[in-house]
Design a protein around this motif. Structure first.
Motif, PDB file in Angstrom:
ATOM      1  N   ASP A  13       3.071   2.212  -4.782  1.00 13.57           N
ATOM      2  CA  ASP A  13       3.098   2.395  -6.247  1.00 13.57           C
ATOM      3  C   ASP A  13       3.731   3.725  -6.639  1.00 13.57           C
ATOM      4  O   ASP A  13       4.585   3.774  -7.529  1.00 13.57           O
ATOM      5  N   TYR A  52      -3.724  12.110   0.987  1.00 13.30           N
ATOM      6  CA  TYR A  52      -2.981  11.274   0.040  1.00 13.30           C
ATOM      7  C   TYR A  52      -1.863  12.089  -0.596  1.00 13.30           C
ATOM      8  O   TYR A  52      -0.705  11.667  -0.633  1.00 13.30           O
ATOM      9  N   ASP A  90      -4.291   0.933  -9.423  1.00 13.07           N
ATOM     10  CA  ASP A  90      -5.710   0.629  -9.591  1.00 13.07           C
ATOM     11  C   ASP A  90      -6.056   0.327 -11.051  1.00 13.07           C
ATOM     12  O   ASP A  90      -6.779  -0.625 -11.354  1.00 13.07           O
ATOM     13  N   GLU A 126       0.855  -1.185   0.000  1.00 13.02           N
ATOM     14  CA  GLU A 126       0.000   0.000   0.000  1.00 13.02           C
ATOM     15  C   GLU A 126       0.900   1.247   0.000  1.00 13.02           C
ATOM     16  O   GLU A 126       1.926   1.277   0.694  1.00 13.02           O
ATOM     17  N   HIS A 127       0.538   2.223  -0.780  1.00 12.49           N
ATOM     18  CA  HIS A 127       1.308   3.470  -0.909  1.00 12.49           C
ATOM     19  C   HIS A 127       2.728   3.206  -1.410  1.00 12.49           C
ATOM     20  O   HIS A 127       3.639   3.977  -1.159  1.00 12.49           O
ATOM     21  N   CYS A 181      -2.956   9.862  -7.937  1.00 14.06           N
ATOM     22  CA  CYS A 181      -2.851   8.435  -7.604  1.00 14.06           C
ATOM     23  C   CYS A 181      -1.696   7.785  -8.356  1.00 14.06           C
ATOM     24  O   CYS A 181      -1.193   8.317  -9.350  1.00 14.06           O
ATOM     25  N   GLY A 182      -1.310   6.614  -7.881  1.00 13.24           N
ATOM     26  CA  GLY A 182      -0.298   5.821  -8.576  1.00 13.24           C
ATOM     27  C   GLY A 182      -0.955   4.982  -9.661  1.00 13.24           C
ATOM     28  O   GLY A 182      -2.116   5.213 -10.044  1.00 13.24           O
TER      29      GLY A 182
HETATM   30  C1  GLA Z   1      -5.155   4.664  -3.886  1.00 13.93           C
HETATM   31  C2  GLA Z   1      -4.397   5.058  -5.152  1.00 13.93           C
HETATM   32  C3  GLA Z   1      -3.398   3.979  -5.542  1.00 13.93           C
HETATM   33  C4  GLA Z   1      -2.512   3.578  -4.364  1.00 13.93           C
HETATM   34  C5  GLA Z   1      -3.363   3.307  -3.126  1.00 13.93           C
HETATM   35  C6  GLA Z   1      -2.515   3.088  -1.890  1.00 13.93           C
HETATM   36  O1  GLA Z   1      -5.973   3.547  -4.158  1.00 13.93           O
HETATM   37  O2  GLA Z   1      -5.289   5.277  -6.201  1.00 13.93           O
HETATM   38  O3  GLA Z   1      -2.614   4.427  -6.624  1.00 13.93           O
HETATM   39  O4  GLA Z   1      -1.527   4.535  -4.117  1.00 13.93           O
HETATM   40  O5  GLA Z   1      -4.248   4.367  -2.852  1.00 13.93           O
HETATM   41  O6  GLA Z   1      -1.768   1.927  -2.034  1.00 13.93           O
END
Ligand code: GLA
Length: 384
Positions: A36, A221, A171, A33-34, A167-168
């Motif tokens: 990416d 975030y 997803d 988690e976190h 976001c990374g």
């Molecule tokens: C959200 C983001 C992902 C990732 C998660 C944490 O879902 O969209 O890219 O960073 O948080 O793992």
């Protein structure tokens, strides 16, 4: 929700049969988690909760989207993709148009009717499914010749640059590239990936929805991202090869603790440990060692809580119940944080008893009846 439902909604709304119907799934993440956006590893999978999209070309270049579940209809005035104030969800589709055009891709008009059963705000990435589903459709209908990874990247850029959430890649990647009955480890630096079969009768995955979602998710975030970047900027001074937390070892981090702001140190400590946990989790999976996998999940949760500070009392409580229940290998809060679901790895034989126990305890403590979602791992975005 299913394909026939969106197809008939499409026919009703646009008076023509759709050219294509697509299933775009939501996702879970076993661990990582976190990591990416820190160029580390993640271990997600697509699930049997999805968005179904029926779509067809439009010759006037406009975009018309019908959201069945909300009964809301959006149509653009012309081919220009402007940010939508009224229907925020339309931005998930318009974002990929905007990004694709930056790359000179020839995208024409589109009608879409969509709906799904990915619970919203539960951290199962319904928005990523919609974005990548839309990009997948444009690719099919306008012959753009994109690879699956291109689709993933464009969908992520839409979210980053158009919707505005930094976001990374996890997803969208999980929604598009997953394989049935497997989880997939993605190296977010090289974008290499490998599937790990997750096909066991003895253990099952279940999501428990805390029912809470704090509104600060996006701002917190982005703050976490900035703190990680601050850590990298400091540590780089001691080793110029460092360009992300992926390049940082725990030893090096501990050596330089005093040079970092305490909060930044804690963020980095979590990320460096979490990246290592993904690799350990994959080794455990290869051995069918679910006890170890579960322990890694519990360790990950503790890091999310203590060092990354993205947990809430509700998810902490749910994980605490998992710890106490014999037969539950592990559990942790899943996704960006501040609520959403916990993911639980449970011996199948005790599943019903565990769910009874945890739901009763949760209702007593918080007055919330937790919804639970058994998880089945499916393939990524497909034409149906
Ligand atoms: C959200 C983001 C992902 C990732 C998660 C944490 O879902 O969209 O890219 O960073 O948080 O793992």
């Amino acid at each position: 929700m299913n394909a026939p439902t969106v197809q008939s909604a499409f026919l009703q709304r646009f008076s023509i049969e759709p050219d294509i119907t697509v299933r775009a799934p939501g996702r879970i993440n076993i661990i990582g988690e976190h990591t990416d956006y820190n160029a580390g590893f993640v271990l997600p999978a697509a699930i049997d909760k999805a968005i179904w999209m029926a779509a067809g070309r439009r010759s006037d270049g406009r975009f018309a989207f019908y959201a069945l579940d909300l009964n809301e209809f959006f149509i653009s005035e012309n081919a220009d993709t402007v940010f939508q104030q009224q229907f925020k969800w339309a931005n998930y589709l318009l974002g990929v148009v905007s990004e694709a055009r930056k790359d000179g891709l020839q995208i024409g008009g589109l009608n879409v009717a969509f709906g799904g059963d990915v619970p919203l705000g539960a951290g199962l990435s319904s928005s990523a499914a919609l974005e990548s589903g839309a990009m997948f459709i444009f690719n099919e209908l306008y012959g753009l010749g994109l690879s699956r990874m291109d689709i993933v990247r464009l969908a992520q850029r839409g979210e980053n640059n158009f919707v505005g959430m930094k976001c990374g890649i996890m997803d969208m990647f999980a929604s598009v590239i997953s394989r049935e009955k497997s989880v997939v480890r993605l190296d977010c630096r090289s974008l290499e990936y490998a599937y790990f079969p997750f096909d066991t009768e003895n253990y099952s995955l279940v999501l428990i929805d805390s029912g809470v979602k704090h509104t600060l998710v996006d701002s917190e975030y982005n703050t976490r991202r900035a703190e990680c970047e601050e850590g990298v900027a400091v540590l780089k001074q001691f080793d110029p090869h460092i360009s992300s937390l992926r390049d940082v070892s725990m030893d090096l981090l501990l050596q330089h603790e005093s040079q970092l702001r305490p909060v930044v140190f804690r963020r980095c400590k979590f990320v460096v440990a979490e990246i290592a946990r993904v690799e350990q989790a994959c080794a455990a999976l290869e051995q069918n060692d679910f006890a170890t996998l579960g322990r890694l999940m519990l360790d990950g949760h503790e890091g999310l809580d203590v060092d990354y500070e993205v947990c809430v009392p509700e998810t902490n409580f749910l994980v605490e119940q998992a710890r106490r229940f014999s037969g539950v290998a592990g559990a942790r809060q899943m996704g960006g944080g501040f609520g959403g679901c916990t993911i639980n790895l449970v011996e199948t034989s005790v599943m019903d008893a565990y769910l009874d126990f945890v739901r009763t305890a949760y209702e007593e403590a918080f007055g919330i009846v937790a919804r639970v979602y058994p998880v089945h791992l499916t393939g990524g975005t497909t034409r149906v």
